[in-house]
Design an enzyme around this catalytic site. Sequence first.
Site, PDB file in Angstrom:
ATOM      1  N   ASP A   8      -1.516  94.338  77.412  1.00 22.77           N
ATOM      2  CA  ASP A   8      -0.708  94.649  76.218  1.00 22.77           C
ATOM      3  C   ASP A   8      -1.015  96.011  75.575  1.00 22.77           C
ATOM      4  OD1 ASP A   8       0.033  92.097  76.795  1.00 22.77           O
ATOM      5  OD2 ASP A   8      -0.526  91.217  74.874  1.00 22.77           O
ATOM      6  N   ASP A  47       3.430  91.964  76.281  1.00 23.71           N
ATOM      7  CA  ASP A  47       3.895  90.961  75.347  1.00 23.71           C
ATOM      8  C   ASP A  47       5.400  91.253  75.236  1.00 23.71           C
ATOM      9  OD1 ASP A  47       2.874  88.846  73.797  1.00 23.71           O
ATOM     10  OD2 ASP A  47       2.909  90.057  71.957  1.00 23.71           O
ATOM     11  N   HIS A  49       8.668  89.619  73.732  1.00 22.94           N
ATOM     12  CA  HIS A  49       9.268  88.536  72.944  1.00 22.94           C
ATOM     13  C   HIS A  49      10.765  88.724  72.724  1.00 22.94           C
ATOM     14  CE1 HIS A  49       5.300  87.086  72.004  1.00 22.94           C
ATOM     15  NE2 HIS A  49       4.965  88.088  71.220  1.00 22.94           N
ATOM     16  N   HIS A  81       7.019  91.985  66.575  1.00 26.92           N
ATOM     17  CA  HIS A  81       6.365  92.954  67.461  1.00 26.92           C
ATOM     18  C   HIS A  81       6.809  92.731  68.905  1.00 26.92           C
ATOM     19  CE1 HIS A  81       3.851  89.364  67.821  1.00 26.92           C
ATOM     20  NE2 HIS A  81       3.552  89.803  69.037  1.00 26.92           N
ATOM     21  N   LYS A 106       4.855  88.251  79.267  1.00 31.01           N
ATOM     22  CA  LYS A 106       4.419  87.000  78.631  1.00 31.01           C
ATOM     23  C   LYS A 106       5.013  86.879  77.238  1.00 31.01           C
ATOM     24  CE  LYS A 106       0.099  88.832  76.872  1.00 31.01           C
ATOM     25  NZ  LYS A 106       0.439  88.545  75.478  1.00 31.01           N
ATOM     26  N   CYS A 151      -5.379  88.401  73.089  1.00 31.03           N
ATOM     27  CA  CYS A 151      -4.897  88.381  74.477  1.00 31.03           C
ATOM     28  C   CYS A 151      -5.993  88.659  75.492  1.00 31.03           C
ATOM     29  CB  CYS A 151      -3.702  89.310  74.617  1.00 31.03           C
ATOM     30  SG  CYS A 151      -2.296  88.626  73.711  1.00 31.03           S
TER      31      CYS A 151
END
Length: 213
Positions: A8, A47, A49, A81, A106, A151
């Site tokens: 990340d 990351d 989302h 984020h 992820k 993470c």
Amino acid sequence: MSVLVLVDIQNDFLPGGSLAVSQGEKILPVVNKLLTLPFDSIIATKDWHPKSHQSFAANHCAEPGQIIILRGLEQILWPVHCVQDTYGAELSKELNLQRIDKIIYKGTDESVDSYSTFFDNGHFKSTGLDKYLREQHLEEVYIAGLATDYCVKYSALDALKLGYKTYVVIDACQGVNLNPNDSREALDKIKEAGGVLITSQEVTKKIGRGSGL
Ligand code: VGL
Ligand code: ZN
């Protein structure tokens, strides 16, 4: 065989980002140094989302830092984020990205968060990282990135549970530290679970040696 997993290292976790890790930029030159070493493979995680992600305080009319229950799990609410396809979700351009062989995504399921790069927080689904590492015979995992206390921590603990020889490159990680000792405690937990805390200098000696031989 060895793999470097960069966790990340995205704009939103760096200064100016919406969930900036304080002093996160300090790891960038260290990570660039690691990127010059002859690992057998290099993976970066993102990351990633959807806007509707349930870890975002804004999707609950709540404030960041509040805790809710999501699919039976405690969930800290975060600022918005790393929304898919936004600048904040891009890997830092200060990294030498050419050496990255594969990206693992992820946190794509809006209903559950995913701190580990192997599984979501409920272990409902895997990200495909374990399968990839096994297929490529990558049994020594070196982890660096953001954030030490989320993470990086959960990725290292899952790597250990899955049987990988796991190293955390301490000067190539930085933590959120909602509580001041969170990163220290995360590293202690990783060590207790059998992980090896290592400096980038030691990694250079281990991985760098043998290159060109
Ligand atoms: C992370 C909080 C929320 C991380 C991701 O990459 O450590 N932390 N989402
Ligand atoms: Zn997230």
